[in-house]
Design a protein around this motif. Structure first.
Motif, PDB file in Angstrom:
ATOM      1  N   PRO A   1       0.681  -1.288   0.031  1.00 42.18           N
ATOM      2  CA  PRO A   1      -0.043  -0.061  -0.023  1.00 42.18           C
ATOM      3  C   PRO A   1       0.792   1.139   0.148  1.00 42.18           C
ATOM      4  O   PRO A   1       0.375   2.278  -0.066  1.00 42.18           O
ATOM      5  CB  PRO A   1      -0.736  -0.274   1.251  1.00 42.18           C
TER       6      PRO A   1
ATOM      7  N   ALA B   1       1.122  -3.984   5.454  1.00 42.51           N
ATOM      8  CA  ALA B   1      -0.405  -4.296   5.100  1.00 42.51           C
ATOM      9  C   ALA B   1      -1.153  -4.468   6.546  1.00 42.51           C
ATOM     10  O   ALA B   1      -2.474  -4.083   6.524  1.00 42.51           O
ATOM     11  CB  ALA B   1      -0.476  -5.247   4.198  1.00 42.51           C
TER      12      ALA B   1
ATOM     13  N   LYS C   1      -1.754  -1.459   8.818  1.00 41.87           N
ATOM     14  CA  LYS C   1      -2.659  -0.592   8.216  1.00 41.87           C
ATOM     15  C   LYS C   1      -4.013  -1.149   8.248  1.00 41.87           C
ATOM     16  O   LYS C   1      -4.936  -0.631   8.514  1.00 41.87           O
ATOM     17  CB  LYS C   1      -2.342  -0.402   6.543  1.00 41.87           C
TER      18      LYS C   1
ATOM     19  N   SER D   1       0.199   7.502   0.480  1.00 41.26           N
ATOM     20  CA  SER D   1       0.906   6.300  -0.096  1.00 41.26           C
ATOM     21  C   SER D   1       2.477   6.404   0.605  1.00 41.26           C
ATOM     22  O   SER D   1       3.341   5.576   0.138  1.00 41.26           O
ATOM     23  CB  SER D   1       0.952   6.190  -1.646  1.00 41.26           C
TER      24      SER D   1
END
Length: 136
Positions: A82, A97, A100, A110
């Motif tokens: 991501p 990931a 998040k 980003s």
């Protein structure tokens, strides 16, 4: 509290141990004892000085180990990266990931900024957010 000050490895680990055990006597332990406890719990595999400034990548790895999800996070081929600043194929992709998805540690848009120092306020936020995670 000095919320904007960068947190050291041992301070972060001490706070995690306190969060897990709820025993304030942890503050009587010296730095070497804290590192040993973190290693015994499987949170720390890196060989870092206790007074090292904690960066976001190391904090993320420790948080994933705290959640006992390293076996899943290490499978970077399972995740879509991501963040632009984490190299494709990096073994940290899965960690980022998962962090998040559980909203424990996120980047800004980003950008994850893995090398950025973690402030004491950010460390407190991560530990609070960990308390809200149910992985079972």
């Amino acid at each position: 509290f000095r919320p904007l000050q960068a947190v050291t490895l041992v301070s972060f680990l001490r706070a995690l141990i306190l969060a897990q055990d709820g025993d304030i006597s942890i503050y009587k332990n010296d730095d070497a004892d804290i590192l040993d406890k973190a290693r015994d719990r499987g949170w720390l595999s890196e060989n870092l000085a206790p007074t090292a400034i904690l960066n976001r990548e190391t904090a993320g790895r420790i948080l994933i180990r705290y959640l006992n999800l390293e076996h899943i996070a290490s499978r970077s081929d399972l995740y879509i990266n991501p963040y632009q600043d984490i190299k494709k194929g990096s073994n940290f992709v899965g960690y980022a990931a998962i962090l998040k998805s559980y909203q424990v540690m996120e980047g800004k848009g980003s950008i994850f900024a893995p090398a950025a120092a973690v402030s004491r306020a950010e460390a407190a936020q991560y530990i609070y957010r960990l308390s809200k995670v149910n992985v079972y």
